[in-house]
Design a protein around this motif. Structure first.
Motif, PDB file in Angstrom:
ATOM      1  N   GLU A   1     110.846 104.173  54.899  1.00 57.46           N
ATOM      2  CA  GLU A   1     110.086 105.140  54.115  1.00 57.46           C
ATOM      3  C   GLU A   1     109.395 106.170  55.013  1.00 57.46           C
ATOM      4  N   ILE A   2     108.933 105.746  56.174  1.00 57.35           N
ATOM      5  CA  ILE A   2     108.321 106.681  57.123  1.00 57.35           C
ATOM      6  C   ILE A   2     109.362 107.696  57.578  1.00 57.35           C
ATOM      7  N   ALA A   3     110.554 107.234  57.894  1.00 56.80           N
ATOM      8  CA  ALA A   3     111.617 108.135  58.338  1.00 56.80           C
ATOM      9  C   ALA A   3     111.937 109.150  57.242  1.00 56.80           C
ATOM     10  N   SER A   4     111.972 108.703  56.002  1.00 54.59           N
ATOM     11  CA  SER A   4     112.243 109.597  54.881  1.00 54.59           C
ATOM     12  C   SER A   4     111.115 110.610  54.710  1.00 54.59           C
ATOM     13  N   ALA A   5     109.867 110.159  54.813  1.00 55.47           N
ATOM     14  CA  ALA A   5     108.708 111.047  54.667  1.00 55.47           C
ATOM     15  C   ALA A   5     108.680 112.090  55.777  1.00 55.47           C
ATOM     16  N   VAL A   6     108.957 111.679  56.997  1.00 58.52           N
ATOM     17  CA  VAL A   6     108.967 112.616  58.126  1.00 58.52           C
ATOM     18  C   VAL A   6     110.066 113.661  57.930  1.00 58.52           C
ATOM     19  N   ALA A   7     111.201 113.252  57.456  1.00 56.65           N
ATOM     20  CA  ALA A   7     112.294 114.191  57.209  1.00 56.65           C
ATOM     21  C   ALA A   7     111.881 115.224  56.156  1.00 56.65           C
ATOM     22  N   LYS A   8     111.217 114.774  55.085  1.00 56.80           N
ATOM     23  CA  LYS A   8     110.752 115.696  54.039  1.00 56.80           C
ATOM     24  C   LYS A   8     109.727 116.668  54.597  1.00 56.80           C
ATOM     25  N   VAL A   9     108.794 116.158  55.375  1.00 53.72           N
ATOM     26  CA  VAL A   9     107.762 117.013  55.957  1.00 53.72           C
ATOM     27  C   VAL A   9     108.389 118.059  56.864  1.00 53.72           C
ATOM     28  N   ARG A  10     109.306 117.651  57.717  1.00 52.85           N
ATOM     29  CA  ARG A  10     109.967 118.593  58.617  1.00 52.85           C
ATOM     30  C   ARG A  10     110.730 119.666  57.838  1.00 52.85           C
ATOM     31  N   GLU A  11     111.359 119.258  56.748  1.00 55.27           N
ATOM     32  CA  GLU A  11     112.093 120.199  55.908  1.00 55.27           C
ATOM     33  C   GLU A  11     111.142 121.242  55.316  1.00 55.27           C
ATOM     34  N   LEU A  12     109.990 120.794  54.796  1.00 55.17           N
ATOM     35  CA  LEU A  12     109.013 121.713  54.212  1.00 55.17           C
ATOM     36  C   LEU A  12     108.405 122.638  55.264  1.00 55.17           C
ATOM     37  N   VAL A  13     108.112 122.093  56.437  1.00 59.67           N
ATOM     38  CA  VAL A  13     107.543 122.901  57.515  1.00 59.67           C
ATOM     39  C   VAL A  13     108.526 124.000  57.900  1.00 59.67           C
ATOM     40  N   ALA A  14     109.793 123.650  58.019  1.00 59.86           N
ATOM     41  CA  ALA A  14     110.800 124.638  58.385  1.00 59.86           C
ATOM     42  C   ALA A  14     111.005 125.661  57.262  1.00 59.86           C
ATOM     43  N   GLU A  15     111.036 125.183  56.026  1.00 61.21           N
ATOM     44  CA  GLU A  15     111.286 126.069  54.888  1.00 61.21           C
ATOM     45  C   GLU A  15     110.180 127.112  54.725  1.00 61.21           C
ATOM     46  N   TYR A  16     108.932 126.694  54.885  1.00 59.68           N
ATOM     47  CA  TYR A  16     107.797 127.598  54.679  1.00 59.68           C
ATOM     48  C   TYR A  16     107.219 128.148  55.981  1.00 59.68           C
ATOM     49  N   GLU A  17     107.866 127.827  57.093  1.00 61.18           N
ATOM     50  CA  GLU A  17     107.417 128.277  58.415  1.00 61.18           C
ATOM     51  C   GLU A  17     105.935 127.980  58.642  1.00 61.18           C
ATOM     52  N   LEU A  18     105.557 126.740  58.369  1.00 62.07           N
ATOM     53  CA  LEU A  18     104.165 126.312  58.507  1.00 62.07           C
ATOM     54  C   LEU A  18     103.813 126.069  59.968  1.00 62.07           C
ATOM     55  N   THR A  19     102.528 126.259  60.287  1.00 58.28           N
ATOM     56  CA  THR A  19     102.022 125.976  61.629  1.00 58.28           C
ATOM     57  C   THR A  19     101.105 124.764  61.559  1.00 58.28           C
ATOM     58  N   VAL A  20     100.678 124.288  62.719  1.00 60.98           N
ATOM     59  CA  VAL A  20      99.755 123.158  62.771  1.00 60.98           C
ATOM     60  C   VAL A  20      98.466 123.516  62.034  1.00 60.98           C
ATOM     61  N   GLN A  21      97.999 124.761  62.200  1.00 63.49           N
ATOM     62  CA  GLN A  21      96.772 125.198  61.530  1.00 63.49           C
ATOM     63  C   GLN A  21      96.938 125.230  60.013  1.00 63.49           C
ATOM     64  N   ASP A  22      98.137 125.537  59.525  1.00 62.93           N
ATOM     65  CA  ASP A  22      98.390 125.527  58.086  1.00 62.93           C
ATOM     66  C   ASP A  22      98.281 124.113  57.524  1.00 62.93           C
ATOM     67  N   VAL A  23      98.845 123.169  58.243  1.00 63.29           N
ATOM     68  CA  VAL A  23      98.896 121.789  57.767  1.00 63.29           C
ATOM     69  C   VAL A  23      97.591 121.049  58.034  1.00 63.29           C
ATOM     70  N   PHE A  24      96.992 121.281  59.203  1.00 62.82           N
ATOM     71  CA  PHE A  24      95.758 120.602  59.591  1.00 62.82           C
ATOM     72  C   PHE A  24      94.683 121.630  59.942  1.00 62.82           C
ATOM     73  N   PRO A  25      94.101 122.309  58.957  1.00 64.28           N
ATOM     74  CA  PRO A  25      93.094 123.323  59.253  1.00 64.28           C
ATOM     75  C   PRO A  25      91.867 122.696  59.916  1.00 64.28           C
ATOM     76  N   GLY A  26      91.303 123.446  60.856  1.00 63.41           N
ATOM     77  CA  GLY A  26      90.112 122.951  61.542  1.00 63.41           C
ATOM     78  C   GLY A  26      90.416 122.083  62.731  1.00 63.41           C
ATOM     79  N   ARG A  27      91.648 121.734  62.910  1.00 63.35           N
ATOM     80  CA  ARG A  27      92.045 120.913  64.063  1.00 63.35           C
ATOM     81  C   ARG A  27      92.604 121.821  65.129  1.00 63.35           C
ATOM     82  N   ALA A  28      92.158 121.644  66.331  1.00 59.90           N
ATOM     83  CA  ALA A  28      92.692 122.454  67.426  1.00 59.90           C
ATOM     84  C   ALA A  28      94.052 121.903  67.818  1.00 59.90           C
ATOM     85  N   GLY A  29      95.022 122.792  67.912  1.00 63.87           N
ATOM     86  CA  GLY A  29      96.343 122.377  68.353  1.00 63.87           C
ATOM     87  C   GLY A  29      96.348 122.181  69.854  1.00 63.87           C
ATOM     88  N   LYS A  30      97.399 121.592  70.361  1.00 65.10           N
ATOM     89  CA  LYS A  30      97.485 121.349  71.803  1.00 65.10           C
ATOM     90  C   LYS A  30      97.553 122.651  72.587  1.00 65.10           C
TER      91      LYS A  30
END
Length: 99
Positions: free
Chosen positions: A26-55
């Protein structure tokens, strides 16, 4: 019919293995879905985790603390923070204060 302790332990071990396998799947399936959505909407770390400093974020600026004490003999200084250096440890600090 009564199940023995050893049989129950064996059943528990089998269940724990099945749970771990299902979770990984189920984790593998969830990660695949998340990656698909991130790629589809061109999301950034700040979009997904606002307020968190990226590396890639710039490190916080730290200010240096001015020295409070100076050893006249060696020129060594100490800010008064942290463990006292040997040259001032256990002594009256008044003569070493930087004016």
């Amino acid at each position: 019919m009564t199940t023995s302790y050893k049989e129950l332990l064996a059943q528990r071990e089998a269940l724990e293995q099945a749970i771990a396998q299902a979770r990984q799947s189920e984790i593998a399936s969830a990660v695949a879905k998340v990656r698909e959505l991130v790629a589809e909407y061109e999301l950034t770390v700040q979009d997904v985790f606002p307020g968190r400093a990226g590396k890639s974020a710039a490190p916080k600026a730290t200010s240096k603390v001015a020295a409070k004490y100076r050893d006249a003999a060696t020129g060594q200084t100490w800010t008064g923070r942290g463990k006292a250096p040997k040259w001032i440890e256990g002594k009256d600090r008044a003569p070493y204060v930087i004016a």
